[in-house]
Scaffold this active site. Structure first.
Site, PDB file in Angstrom:
ATOM      1  N   ARG A  89       0.986  -0.677  -0.122  1.00 27.97           N
ATOM      2  CA  ARG A  89       0.196   0.060   0.044  1.00 27.97           C
ATOM      3  C   ARG A  89       0.644   1.335  -0.289  1.00 27.97           C
ATOM      4  NH1 ARG A  89      -3.518  -2.445  -1.670  1.00 27.97           N
ATOM      5  NH2 ARG A  89      -4.962  -2.931  -0.819  1.00 27.97           N
TER       6      ARG A  89
ATOM      7  N   HIS B  54      -0.945   0.096 -10.038  1.00 27.26           N
ATOM      8  CA  HIS B  54      -1.703  -1.186  -9.382  1.00 27.26           C
ATOM      9  C   HIS B  54      -2.610  -2.387  -9.497  1.00 27.26           C
ATOM     10  CE1 HIS B  54      -4.342  -1.102  -5.113  1.00 27.26           C
ATOM     11  NE2 HIS B  54      -4.166  -1.879  -5.593  1.00 27.26           N
TER      12      HIS B  54
ATOM     13  N   GLU C 288      -4.197   7.300  -5.554  1.00 22.16           N
ATOM     14  CA  GLU C 288      -4.851   6.958  -6.526  1.00 22.16           C
ATOM     15  C   GLU C 288      -6.039   6.647  -7.204  1.00 22.16           C
ATOM     16  OE1 GLU C 288      -4.210   2.024  -5.646  1.00 22.16           O
ATOM     17  OE2 GLU C 288      -2.093   2.746  -5.287  1.00 22.16           O
TER      18      GLU C 288
END
Ligand SMILES: NC(=O)c1ccc[n+]([C@@H]2O[C@H](COP(=O)([O-])OP(=O)(O)OC[C@H]3O[C@@H](n4cnc5c(N)ncnc54)[C@H](O)[C@@H]3O)[C@@H](O)[C@H]2O)c1
Ligand SMILES: O=C(O)[C@H](O)COP(=O)(O)O
Length: 590
Positions: free
Chosen positions: A248, A299, A277
């Protein structure tokens, strides 16, 4: 809430009484096909947050990944909503508390994308080592830059892993397969499992950072892991080291990492996750992703066909069950306590959860080799309760919450104990009347490696909860807030000295209590002291643990428990540990 004129119209086919499920992100069709047998499923990607807010009143289920922000207002607008499913692990984009308040079940897939995340980490490891991203961009730009793009090998190099959980352990095994040495930091990992996988465990960042050639993080984002690696930590690493993040954004401090790359304290980075994000133009995260020494992906850790099929099947099966009145297998917010049991057990649930959390923060910190075998005994009236499931789940929640973002509840508690190698026996001690209290609870931890078992006892009085025993010490304090627990020799001046150290750091003490040895421990200590005075020291005698300053002081050990306000930095703990007569200090947040 009625949709406004400029929001998309509700789904075209009017409902024929079948529950409806909204899927605003790309979720694999396998699971959705299963749902379509019973329900109306609308996959509508590209909706704005306002669009989803306008549509949600029509839906009974919502299936998302990490992009849709499932906020309190979205949940409040979902009048028919019964389930929110996260096709993946992290629920940081879902307001779970608000969902619970509205009686909406949140489910996820805790294990469906572990392999994908681990493989992506290895992809970034090799890409950073061999400049794959830059080489590809350079070739596509018509260049042929062989000498500028010389890389390094990973074989025989050391990979440091912070967080040896599901993904971390998989990465470790893959890296060993590549011929790497793997050293990990995870105070709560099982040393036996690590050893059998060929991973050596270290106990501090100071032992890990200077020796690694590559560093990868696989912890959840918690208060304790946010900015875990800042400027000081990165500067402890070799300038040739490369760092990876497929966990993360926020575990590495992004500003420090950017400076480290610019100023050359760090050689490169492979990043899949960022604090914000999608990336915001001009932000530090965006500058990191654009940096020439960074290989960045948007991601993609879980974005494989296989992982997406796994997570889709995992969550769609649960949505199917929930909408027809069944139970989920991986509920994030199933109630820890059922309504009918609530009034009776509620204070004990709170007590047992705090006891578990106290155990992890006070004891597990010093004995990571614990075999994690616990006994939870119920005394007095509590011994007569047959359904102690909420208490069992509360203990698991307390034990794991300081180190994990897993949402433990009565549905998943047993599964979590199995995953983490925790064994818990429950014992109903009838006929002892709960000692001085109508009902009491004892938590024992048996550790094969330690000389003594560890014990925490507690009780409830009215609605208040108390800890009455910590190992050999008799106490009486509320397990709440931030506590400093000091094990010390009970000598004049100690309290004043500790108060001075804490005060020097601007920390306010809210309460203080000295817990003395209980009767049994005191008698034992007096007997030991008397015999050591009679026998005198024997040459060559080995002393285990902190040596008492003189034999008689064995009877003068105490625990000092301080409730404090404000941030307690590692420097405060170091200052306290250095003080004379202090044997140990732990910081506990309850
Ligand atoms: N990029 C992606 O697409 C992707 C995919 C899957 C998982 N993830 C993320 O990867 C992370 C790990 O997932 P997991 O399933 O392995 O979780 P896990 O709960 O199985 O493992 C986490 C480990 O971190 C350890 N830990 C906690 N605090 C620590 C600390 N301060 N220092 C050292 N170790 C600590 C825990 O003891 C545990 O062993 C999560 O943040 C998850 O959201 C990302
Ligand atoms: O938490 C997760 O499962 C991963 O971060 C993957 O997120 P995604 O489903 O948005 O790819």
């Amino acid at each position: 809430m009625a949709p406004s004129a400029d929001t998309p119209s509700p789904p075209p086919s009017p409902t024929q009484g079948r529950p409806k499920i909204l899927v605003p992100e790309k979720v694999s069709s396998e699971g959705l096909a299963l749902l379509r047998t019973l329900y109306e499923v609308d996959t509508r990607t590209g909706l704005s947050a306002d669009d989803i807010l306008a549509l949600i009143p029509h839906y009974h289920g919502l299936i998302v990944r990490s992009e849709t922000k499932v906020t309190a207002s979205l949940l409040a607008a979902g009048h028919k909503l019964r389930v929110v499913a996260r096709a993946g692990v992290g629920v940081d984009n879902i307001d779970v508390e608000a969902a619970t308040k509205h009686g909406i079940i949140v489910v996820n897939s805790p294990a469906g994308n572990i392999v994908a995340a681990a493989e992506h980490t290895i992809a970034l490891l090799l890409a950073t080592a061999r400049n794959v991203g830059r080489a590809d961009a350079s070739l596509k730009a018509g260049k042929w830059e062989r000498s500028k793009l010389v890389g390094v090998e990973v074989g025989h190099k050391t990979l440091g892993i912070i967080g040896l959980g599901k993904v971390g352990m998989k990465v470790a095994r893959m890296a060993i397969g590549l011929g790497m040495k793997v050293t990990a930091l995870d105070p709560y990992a099982s040393p036996e499992v690590a050893k059998s996988a060929g991973v050596s465990l270290v106990s501090s960042l100071g032992d890990l950072l200077p020796v690694v050639d590559f560093l990868t993080i696989h912890t959840p984002l918690l208060a304790s892991t946010l900015n875990l690696l800042g400027e000081d930590e990165l500067k402890k690493m070799k300038p040739s080291a490369r760092v990876l993040n497929v966990a993360r954004g926020g575990v590495y401090n992004e500003e420090a990492l950017l400076r480290g790359l610019d100023e050359g304290w760090i050689a490169g980075a492979g990043l899949d996750v960022f604090t914000k994000e999608p990336l915001v133009e001009g932000s530090v995260a965006a500058r990191l992703a654009a940096h020439e020494r960074v290989v960045a992906t948007p991601h993609l850790g879980a974005s494989t066909v296989e992982a997406q099929e796994n997570v889709s099947m995992d969550v769609c099966t649960q949505v199917l069950e929930i909408l027809r009145g069944g139970l989920p297998t991986a509920a994030v917010n199933a109630p820890l306590i059922l309504p009918e049991e609530y009034r009776r057990l509620q204070p004990f649930v709170k007590l047992v959860e705090k006891m578990g959390s106290l155990y992890t923060q006070h004891y597990a910190r010093n004995s990571p080799s614990s075999s994690r075998h616990f006994e939870l005994s119920y005394h007095g009236e509590l011994a007569g309760i047959s359904n102690t499931r909420p208490l069992f789940a509360a203990l698991v929640k307390g034990l794991v919450s300081p180190i994990s973002d897993a949402n433990v509840n009565i549905v998943n508690a047993t599964l979590i104990t199995k995953d983490r190698g925790i064994a818990i026996d429950e014992k109903h001690v009838r006929g002892d009347g709960g000692g001085a209290h109508a009902s009491a609870v004892t938590l024992r931890s048996f550790d094969a490696g330690a000389a003594e078992e560890q014990v925490i006892e507690g009780y409830v009085s009215g609605k208040s909860i108390f800890i009455s025993k910590l190992d050999r010490f008799t106490a009486n304090f509320h397990p709440e807030g931030t506590l400093l627990i000091l094990h010390n020799y009970d000598e004049p001046g100690k309290i004043g000295h500790v108060g001075m150290v804490v005060g020097r750091h601007g920390i306010n003490i809210t309460f203080m209590q000295v817990a003395g040895l209980n009767r049994e421990a005191r008698a034992k200590a007096e007997a030991t002291a008397a015999s050591s005075v009679a026998d005198g020291p024997v040459e060559g005698d080995a002393v285990d643990g902190p040596a008492p300053m003189e034999g008689i002081q064995l009877t003068k050990e105490a625990l000092m428990i301080l409730g404090v306000d404000g941030e307690v930095s590692p420097e405060v703990l170091e200052d306290l540990r250095r003080a004379e007569g202090i044997l140990d200090v732990s910081l506990v947040r309850l």
